[in-house]
Design an enzyme around this catalytic site. Structure first.
Site, PDB file in Angstrom:
ATOM      1  CG  HIS A   4     -16.842  -1.719  14.202  1.00 22.17           C
ATOM      2  ND1 HIS A   4     -16.538  -2.787  15.006  1.00 22.17           N
ATOM      3  CD2 HIS A   4     -17.795  -1.020  14.870  1.00 22.17           C
ATOM      4  CE1 HIS A   4     -17.260  -2.743  16.101  1.00 22.17           C
ATOM      5  NE2 HIS A   4     -18.042  -1.679  16.036  1.00 22.17           N
ATOM      6  CG  HIS A  59     -12.320   3.543  14.887  1.00 23.12           C
ATOM      7  ND1 HIS A  59     -12.569   4.894  14.830  1.00 23.12           N
ATOM      8  CD2 HIS A  59     -13.136   3.035  15.841  1.00 23.12           C
ATOM      9  CE1 HIS A  59     -13.501   5.195  15.714  1.00 23.12           C
ATOM     10  NE2 HIS A  59     -13.870   4.088  16.346  1.00 23.12           N
ATOM     11  CG  ASP A 119     -18.990   3.316  14.781  1.00 23.42           C
ATOM     12  OD1 ASP A 119     -20.182   3.127  15.082  1.00 23.42           O
ATOM     13  OD2 ASP A 119     -18.054   3.079  15.566  1.00 23.42           O
ATOM     14  CG  LEU A 167     -11.091   5.256  19.830  1.00 22.40           C
ATOM     15  CD1 LEU A 167     -10.677   4.320  18.687  1.00 22.40           C
ATOM     16  CD2 LEU A 167     -11.091   6.697  19.339  1.00 22.40           C
ATOM     17  N   GLY A 198     -17.318   5.543  19.131  1.00 23.64           N
ATOM     18  CA  GLY A 198     -17.842   5.869  17.815  1.00 23.64           C
ATOM     19  C   GLY A 198     -16.851   6.720  17.036  1.00 23.64           C
TER      20      GLY A 198
END
Length: 364
Positions: free
Chosen positions: A207, A241, A265, A297, A299
């Site tokens: 990520h 994200h 995710d 956050l 996930g």
């Protein structure tokens, strides 16, 4: 049954004028439609997505239920949303949880939807742990190496996310030699440390942008090193994200356009209730984001098809490239054979999409 596709994903591209003959739940032929009248016409026919980072789904968290039954429930929830195969992802936890997760995946490899395992932590950097529990963080050690050997001896594809700057280079080389795909994530690595880790076998970045120090003019760090490298980069495209602008920057700066892929995710709220427990804390959906009690956050609340739609909306990327990022490219990153629209393939592994890339019913 004869199913015509206005566009069909095959051999890494969108083809037109093709039809699928299906019988008893399997493809028996793929051919030009010609003058035949199809039983069904769909705007787009493609293999289901492959997701390399699935923490949970359908109300089940893999860490909390590291069993074949837990995996089956998670895979089924994502299958209903258009994902054909997943890597169940166990995050930082007690060693016994990782070991149970490994045994569960070994037992589940014969069932539909399971492509391997993703072990995310516990060998991560405490300052970049995110919601991972600091009690369980530790350097890469012999206990984890034993799990990796066990998985690879059972021929299970393995993705291991770690902070490479904290790992013994000899262990990195040993893990890579086993065929484990090593990914830098939850890391404070500098650019130089990142390049050294890649020389020791790190081939991927988990990520990208998240749980990493952000690049600056004098400290390019792991992000810049990743973007400029030939390594694979996973991206979360929920618009939460990573911003649309930063997604576009990363995609434009890669040395090749085929080195990035999508991950969800996903947590148990995908295909499940709007809250769950992680390390004894409640995580809930708030304005589309998954957050803990402190508002951090935890996930993502998104599936792969929604990721695909948002990626296109945020970056203007052509559909063909975006589809590859949800199907073929994550599989290439793991050394998995492509899912194809071909004779013998079960219809349950295919998805039909409308013009807006939403699921359509498809006979199974």
């Amino acid at each position: 049954m004869l199913i015509a596709a206005e566009r069909l994903w095959t051999e890494g591209r969108l083809a037109e004028g093709l039809a699928v003959e299906a019988d008893a739940g399997r493809i028996v032929a793929l051919r030009p439609l010609g003058p035949d009248t199809p039983d069904l016409t769909v705007p787009l026919l493609m293999p289901g997505c492959t997701d390399l980072q699935v923490n949970g789904g359908g109300g089940v968290l893999f860490n909390a239920d590291p069993t074949p039954e837990g995996i089956a429930a998670i895979a089924a929830a994502h299958h209903r949303l258009g994902t054909a195969q997943i890597l169940p992802t166990v995050i930082t936890d007690a060693p016994e949880v990782m070991e149970a997760a490994a045994e569960a995946v070994i037992a589940a490899m014969g069932q539909s939807g399971v492509a391997g395992i993703h072990i995310e932590g516990p060998h991560i950097s405490p300052p970049r742990r995110g919601t991972h529990d600091p009690r369980f963080i530790r350097p890469l050690d012999e206990r984890t190496m034993a799990v990796l050997r066990r998985l690879r001896s059972a021929q299970v594809p393995v993705l291991l996310t770690l902070a490479p700057e904290l790992a013994d280079p000899a262990l990195l080389r040993e893990a890579a030699g086993l065929g484990v795909v090593l990914s830098a994530g939850h890391t404070m690595a500098t650019a130089d440390q990142t390049r050294a880790a890649m020389a020791d076998g790190v081939a991927m970045f988990t990520h990208l942008f998240n749980a990493m120090p952000q690049m600056t003019s004098r400290a390019p760090g792991v992000i810049a090193a990743a973007i400029l490298s030939e390594g694979w980069c996973g991206l979360i495209a929920d618009g939460i994200h990573v911003s649309a602008e930063m997604l576009s920057v990363a995609l434009a700066a890669r040395p090749r356009p085929d080195l990035c892929f999508l991950v969800s995710d996903a947590m148990p709220t995908v295909g499940g209730p709007d809250r769950f427990s992680l390390y004894g804390m409640e995580i809930h959906v708030e304005n589309g984001a998954l957050v803990n009690a402190q508002g951090s956050l935890a996930g993502a609340h998104i599936d792969m098809l929604e990721s695909l739609r948002r990626l296109i909306a945020m970056t203007g990327m052509p559909q063909e490239r975006a589809i590859a990022m949800a199907t073929d490219l994550p599989r290439q990153a793991m050394g998995l054979p492509a899912l194809s629209v071909a004779p013998g393939v079960p219809m349950r592994d295919l998805i039909a999409l409308d013009g807006d890339l939403h699921l359509q019913d498809l006979p199974r």
